[in-house]
Design a protein around this motif. Structure first.
Motif, PDB file in Angstrom:
ATOM      1  N   ASN A  39      -5.913   5.698   0.165  1.00  0.00           N
ATOM      2  CA  ASN A  39      -5.548   6.588  -0.640  1.00  0.00           C
ATOM      3  C   ASN A  39      -3.942   7.032  -0.171  1.00  0.00           C
ATOM      4  N   LEU A  40      -3.639   7.125   1.331  1.00  0.00           N
ATOM      5  CA  LEU A  40      -2.503   7.528   1.815  1.00  0.00           C
ATOM      6  C   LEU A  40      -1.581   6.348   1.800  1.00  0.00           C
ATOM      7  N   ASN A  41      -2.017   5.104   1.948  1.00  0.00           N
ATOM      8  CA  ASN A  41      -1.141   3.975   1.924  1.00  0.00           C
ATOM      9  C   ASN A  41      -0.537   3.416   0.590  1.00  0.00           C
ATOM     10  N   LYS A  50       7.781   4.424   4.359  1.00  0.00           N
ATOM     11  CA  LYS A  50       7.313   5.414   4.257  1.00  0.00           C
ATOM     12  C   LYS A  50       6.367   5.375   3.146  1.00  0.00           C
ATOM     13  N   HIS A  51       5.207   6.104   3.296  1.00  0.00           N
ATOM     14  CA  HIS A  51       4.092   5.768   2.199  1.00  0.00           C
ATOM     15  C   HIS A  51       3.950   7.016   1.544  1.00  0.00           C
ATOM     16  N   PRO A  52       3.161   6.964   0.401  1.00  0.00           N
ATOM     17  CA  PRO A  52       2.828   8.421  -0.424  1.00  0.00           C
ATOM     18  C   PRO A  52       2.219   9.329   0.046  1.00  0.00           C
ATOM     19  N   MET A 108      -0.979  16.527   0.350  1.00  0.00           N
ATOM     20  CA  MET A 108      -2.016  17.061   1.088  1.00  0.00           C
ATOM     21  C   MET A 108      -3.359  17.468   0.527  1.00  0.00           C
ATOM     22  N   ASN A 109      -3.527  17.031  -0.781  1.00  0.00           N
ATOM     23  CA  ASN A 109      -4.842  17.105  -1.269  1.00  0.00           C
ATOM     24  C   ASN A 109      -5.411  15.856  -1.915  1.00  0.00           C
ATOM     25  N   TYR A 110      -6.670  15.389  -1.798  1.00  0.00           N
ATOM     26  CA  TYR A 110      -7.291  14.234  -2.488  1.00  0.00           C
ATOM     27  C   TYR A 110      -8.733  14.624  -2.672  1.00  0.00           C
ATOM     28  N   GLY A 111      -9.152  13.903  -3.397  1.00  0.00           N
ATOM     29  CA  GLY A 111     -10.573  13.907  -3.831  1.00  0.00           C
ATOM     30  C   GLY A 111     -11.582  13.851  -2.663  1.00  0.00           C
ATOM     31  N   PHE A 112     -11.238  13.051  -1.744  1.00  0.00           N
ATOM     32  CA  PHE A 112     -12.272  12.819  -0.752  1.00  0.00           C
ATOM     33  C   PHE A 112     -12.185  14.074   0.121  1.00  0.00           C
ATOM     34  N   MET A 113     -11.459  15.000   0.160  1.00  0.00           N
ATOM     35  CA  MET A 113     -11.415  16.189   1.058  1.00  0.00           C
ATOM     36  C   MET A 113     -12.645  17.132   0.653  1.00  0.00           C
ATOM     37  N   ARG A 166      -2.634  10.204   8.631  1.00  0.00           N
ATOM     38  CA  ARG A 166      -1.189  10.637   8.166  1.00  0.00           C
ATOM     39  C   ARG A 166      -0.378  10.593   9.581  1.00  0.00           C
ATOM     40  N   ARG A 167      -0.670  10.909  10.758  1.00  0.00           N
ATOM     41  CA  ARG A 167       0.094  11.058  11.698  1.00  0.00           C
ATOM     42  C   ARG A 167       0.528   9.390  12.120  1.00  0.00           C
ATOM     43  N   ALA A 168      -0.372   8.464  12.020  1.00  0.00           N
ATOM     44  CA  ALA A 168      -0.094   6.974  12.225  1.00  0.00           C
ATOM     45  C   ALA A 168       1.130   6.639  11.065  1.00  0.00           C
TER      46      ALA A 168
END
Length: 391
Positions: free
Chosen positions: A54-56, A220-222, A227-232, A246-248
């Motif tokens: 999701n983050l990448n 830089k990735h999306p 800061m909000n995703y379904g998995f959370m 996210r830090r990586a």
């Protein structure tokens, strides 16, 4: 079963014709697709894997994790199969969830009816065990459940993305007829740009192509903009995993580049919007914006690419004026952009003929429902290739 540690089928969806670029991204992250199809990529993994995905991913729309597949000939069999799932271990009874679906079943006249059956099964199960029911509705910003039901085959997924990944969350002001961020990234990937040489985007509109180029160049990735995703909102979620990932992402992104990204537009409003969007994306210092007719755009010494996304005549502009514009684009590329690779993204083949150059490659895309092409022009210096009419 903990979905965060149990492997299952994962479907990563994308807009039609973007799957080759999505596959490339998935493989670069170290995953091996088990299937690639026109609107997505399939692999095996856990919900924890979907956090990194999701983050990448830049080209994806939704990332779906399979909970269960079963046979369901009609709505009652669908309900019976769904009510057996341990929803109380997935959705907090005090939480909120929504349902989406892709349905083709002879008993279903509207997907909303199928969505209601899914909602009823989840609510009934949780209420019978917890004594209280979660809230549900249309908002996709909490837990999202997705039903894929074709004929008598049903699959129920957790949508770990929630709101679509195809929008990269930095474009607060869209401008006129904006290009979807996932599509913009895919078209740039299709150019085989090395991400280390000049990128010129005349007629930049709201700046999406130039901004996505800067994001690609700086790695830089999306996930840095959201800061909000379904998995959370799935029970068992460990926020530490998200913050480590996210830090990586933040640590590996570059702050500067050693080449120019140039974006111009004749409209002051368009350039203002582009600059604001670029600032939100944190790349405004990497893009040289200016207000001018595209013919006046600065063209540094080659190599590099010049990329246009002009109006198609579908919603904007007057056709006769656009014919003259497309001819001027061709003249600009062959006179000022020698040594570059030129690209024009268009949904109007008739206008493409006015460019006056023969495309060396034509890559198929869709912009919404509009059949489009990314046309590539090798802009050789001297007499290496004579300009010919595009067909």
């Amino acid at each position: 079963m903990s979905v965060f540690t149990t492997e299952s089928k994962i479907i990563i969806t994308c807009n039609k014709r973007l799957s080759p670029y999505l596959q490339q991204e998935v493989e670069e992250l170290g995953y091996t697709p088990t299937r690639v199809f026109q609107t997505g990529v399939e692999l095996v993994g856990t919900v924890t894997d979907t956090i990194a995905l999701n983050l990448n991913l830049r080209c994806a729309s939704q990332i779906l994790y399979l909970i269960k597949g079963f046979t369901a000939a009609d709505p009652q069999e669908l309900y019976d199969g769904l009510v057996q799932i341990e929803w109380e271990n997935l959705i907090d009874f005090s939480g909120y969830f929504s349902v989406t679906s892709n349905v083709n079943n002879e008993h279903i006249l509207t997907p909303l009816f199928a969505n209601v059956k899914v909602k009823d099964a989840i609510v009934d199960r949780i209420k019978s065990i917890k004594g209280i029911r979660p809230n549900s509705g249309a908002e996709g910003n909490k837990t999202v459940v997705h039903l894929y039901w074709q004929d008598d085959s049903a699959e129920i997924f957790l949508d770990t993305s929630g709101e679509t990944l195809a929008k990269h969350s930095y474009r607060k002001i869209p401008g006129k007829a904006p290009m979807l961020e996932a599509l913009a990234t895919s078209t740039i990937m299709a150019t085989h740009w090395d991400r280390n040489s000049t990128f010129i985007n005349p007629m930049c509109g709201s700046g999406t192509l130039a901004i996505e180029a800067a994001l690609l160049a700086t790695d830089k990735h999306p996930g840095l903009f959201r800061m909000n995703y379904g998995f959370m909102h799935i029970m068992g979620y460990d926020e530490q995993v998200f913050f480590v990932e996210r830090r990586a992402l933040k640590d590996k992104s570059k702050k500067d580049i050693g080449f120019k990204i140039i974006a111009t537009d004749i409209s002051q409003d368009a350039v203002d919007i582009s600059q604001k969007n670029a600032k939100t994306a944190g790349v405004d210092h990497l893009i040289e914006f200016s207000v001018c007719d595209f013919e006046e755009t600065e063209v540094p010494e080659a190599p590099g690419i010049v990329m246009f996304n002009p109006e198609y005549g579908e919603r904007l502009g007057i056709h006769s004026k656009l014919e003259a514009t497309y001819k001027r684009i061709g003249d600009f590329m062959k006179k000022k952009c020698l040594g570059y690779n030129g690209y024009i993204f268009t949904g109007n083949p008739d206008l493409a003929k006015k460019i006056g150059l023969r495309a060396s490659r034509k890559v198929e895309f869709y912009n919404g429902k509009l059949d489009c092409r990314l046309l590539e022009y090798e802009l050789y210096e001297g007499s290496k290739r004579e300009p010919k009419e595009d067909i």
